[in-house]
Scaffold this active site. Structure first.
Site, PDB file in Angstrom:
ATOM      1  N   ARG A 188       0.810  -1.231   0.000  1.00 14.40           N
ATOM      2  CA  ARG A 188       0.000   0.000   0.000  1.00 14.40           C
ATOM      3  C   ARG A 188       0.839   1.275   0.000  1.00 14.40           C
ATOM      4  NH1 ARG A 188      -2.969  -2.986   3.751  1.00 14.40           N
ATOM      5  NH2 ARG A 188      -4.722  -4.022   2.749  1.00 14.40           N
ATOM      6  N   LYS A 223       3.103  11.318 -10.877  1.00 13.49           N
ATOM      7  CA  LYS A 223       2.248  10.463 -11.713  1.00 13.49           C
ATOM      8  C   LYS A 223       3.009   9.181 -11.982  1.00 13.49           C
ATOM      9  CE  LYS A 223      -0.764  13.466 -14.398  1.00 13.49           C
ATOM     10  NZ  LYS A 223      -1.108  13.936 -15.749  1.00 13.49           N
ATOM     11  N   GLU A 249       9.048  17.786 -24.464  1.00 16.66           N
ATOM     12  CA  GLU A 249       8.381  18.003 -23.171  1.00 16.66           C
ATOM     13  C   GLU A 249       8.886  19.297 -22.524  1.00 16.66           C
ATOM     14  OE1 GLU A 249       5.803  16.491 -22.117  1.00 16.66           O
ATOM     15  OE2 GLU A 249       5.865  14.332 -22.479  1.00 16.66           O
ATOM     16  N   LYS A 302       7.274  22.894 -13.448  1.00 11.64           N
ATOM     17  CA  LYS A 302       6.431  21.771 -13.035  1.00 11.64           C
ATOM     18  C   LYS A 302       6.108  21.856 -11.544  1.00 11.64           C
ATOM     19  CE  LYS A 302       5.194  17.087 -13.803  1.00 11.64           C
ATOM     20  NZ  LYS A 302       5.400  15.834 -14.499  1.00 11.64           N
ATOM     21  N   GLU A 310      -4.366  16.721 -10.385  1.00  5.98           N
ATOM     22  CA  GLU A 310      -4.995  17.075 -11.658  1.00  5.98           C
ATOM     23  C   GLU A 310      -6.515  17.221 -11.560  1.00  5.98           C
ATOM     24  OE1 GLU A 310      -3.012  15.441 -15.171  1.00  5.98           O
ATOM     25  OE2 GLU A 310      -4.977  15.367 -16.119  1.00  5.98           O
ATOM     26  N   ARG A 360      -3.397  21.412 -13.476  1.00  4.74           N
ATOM     27  CA  ARG A 360      -2.319  20.502 -13.894  1.00  4.74           C
ATOM     28  C   ARG A 360      -2.587  19.910 -15.275  1.00  4.74           C
ATOM     29  NH1 ARG A 360       1.039  15.915 -10.494  1.00  4.74           N
ATOM     30  NH2 ARG A 360       2.161  15.087 -12.285  1.00  4.74           N
ATOM     31  N   ASN A 373      -0.895  18.340 -20.140  1.00  9.54           N
ATOM     32  CA  ASN A 373      -1.237  17.330 -21.151  1.00  9.54           C
ATOM     33  C   ASN A 373      -1.338  17.925 -22.552  1.00  9.54           C
ATOM     34  OD1 ASN A 373      -1.434  15.316 -19.177  1.00  9.54           O
ATOM     35  ND2 ASN A 373      -3.517  15.940 -18.684  1.00  9.54           N
ATOM     36  N   HIS A 387      -0.893  15.778 -25.578  1.00 10.46           N
ATOM     37  CA  HIS A 387      -0.778  14.378 -25.163  1.00 10.46           C
ATOM     38  C   HIS A 387      -1.935  13.503 -25.622  1.00 10.46           C
ATOM     39  CE1 HIS A 387       2.640  15.745 -22.943  1.00 10.46           C
ATOM     40  NE2 HIS A 387       2.853  14.560 -22.406  1.00 10.46           N
ATOM     41  N   HIS A 414      -0.776  10.434 -27.475  1.00 13.63           N
ATOM     42  CA  HIS A 414      -1.008   9.058 -27.019  1.00 13.63           C
ATOM     43  C   HIS A 414      -1.667   8.229 -28.119  1.00 13.63           C
ATOM     44  CE1 HIS A 414      -0.895  10.206 -22.456  1.00 13.63           C
ATOM     45  NE2 HIS A 414       0.300  10.189 -23.023  1.00 13.63           N
ATOM     46  N   HIS A 429       7.660   8.922 -27.468  1.00 13.36           N
ATOM     47  CA  HIS A 429       6.638   9.707 -26.762  1.00 13.36           C
ATOM     48  C   HIS A 429       6.759  11.210 -27.108  1.00 13.36           C
ATOM     49  CE1 HIS A 429       3.882  10.819 -23.570  1.00 13.36           C
ATOM     50  NE2 HIS A 429       4.782  11.668 -23.084  1.00 13.36           N
TER      51      HIS A 429
HETATM   52  P1  NAD Z   1      12.309   5.586 -22.055  1.00 13.00           P
HETATM   53  O1  NAD Z   1      12.191   5.441 -20.624  1.00 13.00           O
HETATM   54  O2  NAD Z   1      11.804   4.464 -22.927  1.00 13.00           O
HETATM   55  O3  NAD Z   1      13.815   5.901 -22.436  1.00 13.00           O
HETATM   56  C1  NAD Z   1      14.158   6.089 -23.767  1.00 13.00           C
HETATM   57  C2  NAD Z   1      15.318   5.194 -24.216  1.00 13.00           C
HETATM   58  O4  NAD Z   1      16.536   5.725 -23.734  1.00 13.00           O
HETATM   59  C3  NAD Z   1      15.232   3.784 -23.704  1.00 13.00           C
HETATM   60  O5  NAD Z   1      15.701   2.913 -24.684  1.00 13.00           O
HETATM   61  C4  NAD Z   1      16.183   3.818 -22.512  1.00 13.00           C
HETATM   62  O6  NAD Z   1      16.683   2.550 -22.186  1.00 13.00           O
HETATM   63  C5  NAD Z   1      17.254   4.697 -23.038  1.00 13.00           C
HETATM   64  N1  NAD Z   1      18.046   5.412 -22.048  1.00 13.00           N
HETATM   65  C6  NAD Z   1      17.617   5.966 -20.903  1.00 13.00           C
HETATM   66  N2  NAD Z   1      18.593   6.672 -20.349  1.00 13.00           N
HETATM   67  C7  NAD Z   1      19.674   6.531 -21.137  1.00 13.00           C
HETATM   68  C8  NAD Z   1      20.996   7.060 -21.084  1.00 13.00           C
HETATM   69  N3  NAD Z   1      21.366   7.929 -20.149  1.00 13.00           N
HETATM   70  N4  NAD Z   1      21.856   6.702 -22.071  1.00 13.00           N
HETATM   71  C9  NAD Z   1      21.453   5.866 -23.075  1.00 13.00           C
HETATM   72  N5  NAD Z   1      20.222   5.371 -23.182  1.00 13.00           N
HETATM   73  C10 NAD Z   1      19.342   5.713 -22.223  1.00 13.00           C
HETATM   74  O7  NAD Z   1      11.515   6.873 -22.585  1.00 13.00           O
HETATM   75  P2  NAD Z   1      11.370   8.370 -21.989  1.00 13.00           P
HETATM   76  O8  NAD Z   1      11.208   9.212 -23.174  1.00 13.00           O
HETATM   77  O9  NAD Z   1      12.398   8.671 -21.001  1.00 13.00           O
HETATM   78  O10 NAD Z   1       9.995   8.292 -21.204  1.00 13.00           O
HETATM   79  C11 NAD Z   1       8.769   8.070 -21.859  1.00 13.00           C
HETATM   80  C12 NAD Z   1       7.801   7.557 -20.831  1.00 13.00           C
HETATM   81  O11 NAD Z   1       7.615   8.535 -19.824  1.00 13.00           O
HETATM   82  C13 NAD Z   1       6.438   7.264 -21.396  1.00 13.00           C
HETATM   83  O12 NAD Z   1       6.026   6.019 -20.936  1.00 13.00           O
HETATM   84  C14 NAD Z   1       5.548   8.356 -20.819  1.00 13.00           C
HETATM   85  O13 NAD Z   1       4.228   7.940 -20.625  1.00 13.00           O
HETATM   86  C15 NAD Z   1       6.239   8.651 -19.526  1.00 13.00           C
HETATM   87  N6  NAD Z   1       5.995   9.998 -19.016  1.00 13.00           N
HETATM   88  C16 NAD Z   1       5.568  10.106 -17.745  1.00 13.00           C
HETATM   89  C17 NAD Z   1       5.338  11.362 -17.206  1.00 13.00           C
HETATM   90  C18 NAD Z   1       4.901  11.494 -15.784  1.00 13.00           C
HETATM   91  O14 NAD Z   1       4.594  12.614 -15.368  1.00 13.00           O
HETATM   92  N7  NAD Z   1       4.892  10.435 -15.025  1.00 13.00           N
HETATM   93  C19 NAD Z   1       5.567  12.498 -17.984  1.00 13.00           C
HETATM   94  C20 NAD Z   1       6.024  12.339 -19.284  1.00 13.00           C
HETATM   95  C21 NAD Z   1       6.243  11.074 -19.797  1.00 13.00           C
HETATM   96  N1  GLY Z   2       3.342  14.897 -17.522  1.00 12.47           N
HETATM   97  C1  GLY Z   2       2.067  15.397 -17.115  1.00 12.47           C
HETATM   98  C2  GLY Z   2       1.951  15.557 -15.647  1.00 12.47           C
HETATM   99  O1  GLY Z   2       2.846  15.257 -14.901  1.00 12.47           O
HETATM  100  O2  GLY Z   2       0.924  15.972 -15.200  1.00 12.47           O
END
Ligand code: NAD
Ligand code: GLY
Length: 388
Positions: A137, A159, A201, A243, A253, A257, A261, A264, A268, A281
């Site tokens: 939890r 998130k 982003e 942020k 949100e 907040r 998006n 997005h 998506h 992404h």
């Molecule tokens: P990712 O996590 O897939 O990383 C991208 C690629 O880079 C992967 O192949 C990873 O292994 C590689 N990588 C990571 N760090 C590296 C480094 N230092 N050197 C070499 N390779 C490296 O993708 P991302 O773009 O980081 O994240 C996208 C994800 O984030 C999506 O799932 C999206 O939904 C999520 N997201 C979440 C929020 C949130 O607020 N929680 C906000 C935006 C995006």
């Molecule tokens: N990336 C959108 C949020 O954190 O709300």
């Protein structure tokens, strides 16, 4: 609204800190070039000393930075330290892989006093955060983001989640980390497309709330694209400040907040059409932001020309602005990317009621708003131009 100031000295090498101010759940985002000294090490000691720790990473990032982080964590004196390495990729952001993390925690006896660390991009950050939110939890976790996208966005704000076959991030929870340790030096190994995806982003914050920040990014785009450390630290710090401000105002949100998006809902849908393997992404969100600006124009909410302006910004940052400007080597089946297919995916994006869509649209550069009741007829008209 957080003011954007250019006064910070981009050559300052010492640590930077942004506080995510959420009362008793406040936490620091520390920008530093090391994990085994200074504030990052102090924070590790504060949170892991005498506790069982599990680090979650993936099979790309762990070989690059796992050992360095492991040594820094061990130096902080945990009672036990294990690690779990996920297969790399958005297509592994699944219930099965989330369950595999929980299995690891069970097998390693991680009790309620345990701590998780996420070492990776947004996928690892989101999945680890969701594992921390759900294990017993809710246990504490620390984000160690390694992509630009995760450093400016995904690791901050609480998130967490995983994908369902029906759509992206449909399973999740709000669960704030206890600290975020950003080291922009790790960005040197990030593939070019991934780096640019992070710029999408970053520029999003400017589009929604600070035209001067968009301007700053454009003026500094050469240094940004060359990953010049001082400018990168400035970028990440500023984005985290943007942020922090929004998350403090509306953590879960209920209102403001949602502007984060921007692009997005379109993005998506684009990602889902490519089964999360075609466009990244940030690339999908970049096109989505151009779509949102074009829709704003179409609905008379913005002056004519905003869509083109936003498309120009994406192009200047080396990002796609439509399906004809995709990165070299990326092919899509044009007959699959139809307005109908996109709209069908958009219906699943948590923000639809009675066939009308709630979207974040732009009034002008630096001003975004939530707009209710966008019809599918309007969406169809705008998407036709992108899908032709
Ligand atoms: P990712 O996590 O897939 O990383 C991208 C690629 O880079 C992967 O192949 C990873 O292994 C590689 N990588 C990571 N760090 C590296 C480094 N230092 N050197 C070499 N390779 C490296 O993708 P991302 O773009 O980081 O994240 C996208 C994800 O984030 C999506 O799932 C999206 O939904 C999520 N997201 C979440 C929020 C949130 O607020 N929680 C906000 C935006 C995006
Ligand atoms: N990336 C959108 C949020 O954190 O709300």
């Amino acid at each position: 609204m957080t003011a954007f100031s250019e006064s910070a000295d981009p050559h300052r090498q010492h640590e930077r800190c942004v506080t995510i101010d959420l009362g008793s759940r406040s936490y620091p985002v520390i920008l530093s070039d090391a994990w085994d000294s200074g504030q990052p090490q102090n924070l590790l000691q504060q949170h892991v000393k005498d506790r069982p720790v599990a680090i979650v990473s993936n099979d790309t990032v762990w070989p690059l930075y796992g050992e360095t982080l492991l040594q820094a964590v061990k130096k902080a004196g945990p009672s036990h330290c294990s690690w779990h390495v996920l297969p790399d990729g958005e297509n592994h952001k699944t219930p099965a892989q989330w369950l595999a993390i929980l299995d690891h925690l069970a097998n390693n006896g991680l009790t309620r006093d345990g701590v998780l660390l996420a070492l990776g991009g947004g996928v690892v950050c989101d999945m680890t955060g969701f594992a921390a939110a759900s294990w017993m939890r809710g246990i504490p976790f620390i984000q160690v983001p390694t992509t630009l996208l995760a450093q400016v966005d995904a690791s901050v704000g609480g998130k967490t989640g995983i994908n369902h076959l029906a759509g992206k991030n449909l399973i999740g929870a709000f669960h704030q980390p206890v600290a975020v340790l950003v080291n922009t030096r790790v960005l040197t190994t990030l593939p070019e497309r991934e780096f640019r995806s992070g710029l999408a982003e970053a520029v999003k914050y400017g589009l929604i709330q600070s035209a001067p920040f968009v301007d700053w990014m454009l003026r500094n785009r050469r240094n940004l694209l060359h990953r010049e450390p001082g400018v990168l630290n400035q970028l990440v710090q500023q984005c985290c400040q943007f942020k922090a401000h929004i998350v403090r105002e509306d953590e879960t949100e209920q209102g403001r907040r949602a502007v984060l998006n921007l692009g997005h809902t379109f993005g998506h849908a684009i990602e889902n059409l490519g089964h999360y393997r075609t466009l990244l992404h940030g690339e999908a969100v970049a096109i989505g932001m151009v779509m949102a600006a074009t829709l704003s124009e179409h609905l008379g909410l913005a002056r004519p020309g905003l869509g083109k302006k936003v498309a120009g910004i994406m192009q200047a940052l080396g990002l796609p602005s439509d399906f004809s400007s995709l990165p070299a080597g990326i092919d899509i089946e044009a007959d699959e990317y139809t307005p109908e297919a996109l709209i069908q995916r958009m219906r699943l994006d948590k923000k639809v009621s009675h066939g009308r869509h709630r979207l974040i649209l732009l009034k002008e550069l630096g001003q975004a708003d939530m707009v209710d009741g966008v019809t599918e007829a309007d969406l169809r008209t705008v998407l036709q131009a992108f899908c032709a």
